[in-house]
Design an enzyme around this catalytic site. Structure first.
Site, PDB file in Angstrom:
ATOM      1  N   SER A  61       0.979  -1.110   0.065  1.00 19.53           N
ATOM      2  CA  SER A  61      -0.195   0.085  -0.149  1.00 19.53           C
ATOM      3  C   SER A  61       0.952   1.121  -0.017  1.00 19.53           C
ATOM      4  CB  SER A  61      -0.881  -0.122   1.419  1.00 19.53           C
ATOM      5  OG  SER A  61      -1.524   1.568   1.429  1.00 19.53           O
ATOM      6  N   TYR A 108      -0.900  -0.135  10.436  1.00 20.24           N
ATOM      7  CA  TYR A 108      -1.277  -0.586   9.127  1.00 20.24           C
ATOM      8  C   TYR A 108      -0.108  -0.257   8.135  1.00 20.24           C
ATOM      9  CZ  TYR A 108      -3.698  -1.095   4.364  1.00 20.24           C
ATOM     10  OH  TYR A 108      -3.732  -1.392   3.252  1.00 20.24           O
TER      11      TYR A 108
HETATM   12  N1  LIG Z   1      -8.976  -1.010   0.039  1.00 20.49           N
HETATM   13  C1  LIG Z   1      -7.924  -0.190  -0.254  1.00 20.49           C
HETATM   14  O1  LIG Z   1      -8.230   0.993  -0.349  1.00 20.49           O
HETATM   15  C2  LIG Z   1      -6.755  -0.511  -0.395  1.00 20.49           C
HETATM   16  C3  LIG Z   1      -5.667   0.449  -0.710  1.00 20.49           C
HETATM   17  C4  LIG Z   1      -4.202  -0.011  -0.854  1.00 20.49           C
HETATM   18  C5  LIG Z   1      -3.878  -1.562  -0.327  1.00 20.49           C
HETATM   19  N2  LIG Z   1      -5.056  -2.242  -0.281  1.00 20.49           N
HETATM   20  C6  LIG Z   1      -4.577  -3.649  -0.140  1.00 20.49           C
HETATM   21  O2  LIG Z   1      -5.275  -4.422  -1.131  1.00 20.49           O
HETATM   22  C7  LIG Z   1      -5.543  -5.867  -0.231  1.00 20.49           C
HETATM   23  C8  LIG Z   1      -6.972  -6.026  -0.255  1.00 20.49           C
HETATM   24  O3  LIG Z   1      -7.608  -5.050   0.246  1.00 20.49           O
HETATM   25  P1  LIG Z   1      -9.268  -4.961   0.093  1.00 20.49           P
HETATM   26  O4  LIG Z   1      -9.892  -3.597   0.372  1.00 20.49           O
HETATM   27  O5  LIG Z   1      -9.759  -5.895  -0.800  1.00 20.49           O
HETATM   28  O6  LIG Z   1      -9.342  -5.719   1.608  1.00 20.49           O
HETATM   29  P2  LIG Z   1     -11.072  -6.344   2.031  1.00 20.49           P
HETATM   30  O7  LIG Z   1     -12.222  -5.929   1.339  1.00 20.49           O
HETATM   31  O8  LIG Z   1     -11.136  -5.893   3.665  1.00 20.49           O
HETATM   32  O9  LIG Z   1     -10.794  -8.007   2.159  1.00 20.49           O
HETATM   33  C9  LIG Z   1      -9.750  -8.625   3.157  1.00 20.49           C
HETATM   34  C10 LIG Z   1     -10.037 -10.080   2.615  1.00 20.49           C
HETATM   35  O10 LIG Z   1      -8.891 -10.829   3.412  1.00 20.49           O
HETATM   36  C11 LIG Z   1      -9.658 -11.795   4.235  1.00 20.49           C
HETATM   37  N3  LIG Z   1      -9.223 -12.081   5.575  1.00 20.49           N
HETATM   38  C12 LIG Z   1      -9.287 -10.959   6.558  1.00 20.49           C
HETATM   39  N4  LIG Z   1      -8.824 -11.481   7.557  1.00 20.49           N
HETATM   40  C13 LIG Z   1      -8.379 -12.626   7.396  1.00 20.49           C
HETATM   41  C14 LIG Z   1      -7.630 -13.700   8.148  1.00 20.49           C
HETATM   42  N5  LIG Z   1      -7.204 -13.693   9.266  1.00 20.49           N
HETATM   43  N6  LIG Z   1      -7.299 -15.021   7.375  1.00 20.49           N
HETATM   44  C15 LIG Z   1      -7.541 -15.224   5.890  1.00 20.49           C
HETATM   45  N7  LIG Z   1      -8.309 -14.088   5.225  1.00 20.49           N
HETATM   46  C16 LIG Z   1      -8.600 -12.808   6.078  1.00 20.49           C
HETATM   47  C17 LIG Z   1     -11.208 -11.380   4.171  1.00 20.49           C
HETATM   48  O11 LIG Z   1     -12.097 -12.522   4.028  1.00 20.49           O
HETATM   49  P3  LIG Z   1     -12.505 -12.847   5.575  1.00 20.49           P
HETATM   50  O12 LIG Z   1     -13.028 -11.809   6.594  1.00 20.49           O
HETATM   51  O13 LIG Z   1     -13.729 -14.021   5.131  1.00 20.49           O
HETATM   52  O14 LIG Z   1     -11.524 -13.844   6.198  1.00 20.49           O
HETATM   53  C18 LIG Z   1     -11.297 -10.544   2.836  1.00 20.49           C
HETATM   54  O15 LIG Z   1     -11.225 -11.926   1.708  1.00 20.49           O
HETATM   55  C19 LIG Z   1      -4.973  -5.453   1.078  1.00 20.49           C
HETATM   56  O16 LIG Z   1      -3.571  -6.069   1.067  1.00 20.49           O
HETATM   57  C20 LIG Z   1      -4.889  -4.040   1.393  1.00 20.49           C
HETATM   58  O17 LIG Z   1      -3.945  -3.660   2.247  1.00 20.49           O
HETATM   59  C21 LIG Z   1      -6.167  -1.708  -0.161  1.00 20.49           C
END
Ligand SMILES: NC(=O)c1ccc[n+]([C@@H]2O[C@H](COP(=O)([O-])OP(=O)(O)OC[C@H]3O[C@@H](n4cnc5c(N)ncnc54)[C@H](OP(=O)(O)O)[C@@H]3O)[C@@H](O)[C@H]2O)c1
Length: 279
Positions: free
Chosen positions: A136, A149
């Site tokens: 990120s 984070y």
């Molecule tokens: N969204 C943003 O703005 C943004 C910006 C920059 C980078 N990112 C990065 O992009 C990636 C994805 O982000 P996102 O926004 O798609 O996140 P998200 O919607 O919060 O999804 C998180 C995913 O991880 C799973 N997860 C959570 N805890 C877990 C655990 N303990 N074991 C296994 N799986 C787990 C969740 O499913 P369950 O809860 O069912 O386990 C879900 O599938 C992350 O690495 C994030 O840091 C996101």
């Protein structure tokens, strides 16, 4: 890396970016093993993409131990590992619990490195593989409320750079994706911490960053895998800032080129000089 018929292990598959990635990888012909905790959305995604659901909690050491072996027993060798699952714990440090700290570091930093550790021997022996760590821009610039984070994401970016140095000269590639804010539930959750929300509002208004769409992020990540690019920085307007923070790592890579990246195999005990002189 060619994705047609490649076996991709995708963590965080049911999240905003994970779902978009699963769809895009499927369009490119990849076979998916999809990992997250909640089984229902995982099975629904597996049905819609033709992938295989693999429910697991990456914060549980028992679930993490031998995970890649279990995936490969069922689905065959993993060609591409996409470490995408993460926790977005936002808040002033003293408002977080010790458990928040442990789980965030476990999920965002320990689990990706452990999965890389597990998947690498097979990739090296087969002579191909790709490691993708979704990091990120919060690991580049510090925002109020994102010490934990952002710290884990800075660690993941740096660790992936180290891994790339270790893998120089091998057929295993790496990709670090440094992504800015995406229209997502994660951003909504981070926005519940006032200082973080105010910070994002300011950089978005100043057009230093723009809000990304999950599908565009997925297209960018998949293209970077296919093109074998080591870095993806989105949005593009922020890429130069992120690239600047990578300069010391790039300089080290140049200065240290030619240094063997793995220790030479140890000679058997009986052949070591000190053993000979002791005779
Ligand atoms: N969204 C943003 O703005 C943004 C910006 C920059 C980078 N990112 C990065 O992009 C990636 C994805 O982000 P996102 O926004 O798609 O996140 P998200 O919607 O919060 O999804 C998180 C995913 O991880 C799973 N997860 C959570 N805890 C877990 C655990 N303990 N074991 C296994 N799986 C787990 C969740 O499913 P369950 O809860 O069912 O386990 C879900 O599938 C992350 O690495 C994030 O840091 C996101």
């Amino acid at each position: 890396m060619r994705l047609s018929d490649a076996h991709v292990l995708l963590t965080g598959a049911t999240g905003t970016i994970g779902t978009a990635l699963a769809r895009r990888l499927t369009e490119r012909g990849a076979r998916l093993t999809l990992l997250a905790r909640a089984p229902d959305p995982l099975h629904a995604l597996a049905r819609s993409t033709g992938g295989v659901a693999f429910p697991a909690d990456l914060c549980d050491p028992d679930a993490l131990r031998g995970l890649v072996d279990r995936v490969e027993e069922g689905q065959g060798p993993v060609d591409v590992l996409v470490n995408n699952a993460a926790a977005d714990t936002a808040g002033f440090l003293t408002d977080l619990t010790a458990e928040d700290l442990r789980r965030t570091i476990d999920l965002n930093l320990t689990a990706p490195m452990e999965l890389c550790r597990q998947v690498l021997p097979g990739m090296l022996s087969r002579g191909s593989g790709h490691l993708v760590n979704i990091s990120s821009l919060a690991g580049v610039a510090t925002f109020p409320g994102l010490a934990l984070y952002g710290g884990t994401k800075a660690g993941l970016t740096h660790a992936t750079s180290g891994l790339r140095a270790d893998l120089r000269g091998t057929p295993v590639g790496t990709l670090t994706a440094e992504i800015g804010p995406v229209a997502s539930e994660m951003m909504n959750r981070i926005g519940r911490h006032g200082p973080s929300e105010a910070s994002f509002d300011r950089v978005l208004r100043a057009r230093l960053l723009s809000l990304l769409e999950p599908d565009d992020v997925a297209v960018g990540i998949v293209a970077a895998i296919e093109q074998g690019r080591p870095h993806l920085r989105l949005p593009r307007r922020a890429a130069p800032i992120a690239a600047v923070t990578g300069i010391p790592r790039a300089l080290a890579r140049i200065a240290l080129s030619g240094i063997p990246t793995r220790p030479a195999p140890q000679r058997p005990e009986t052949q070591r000089p000190e053993t000979r002189s002791a005779r």
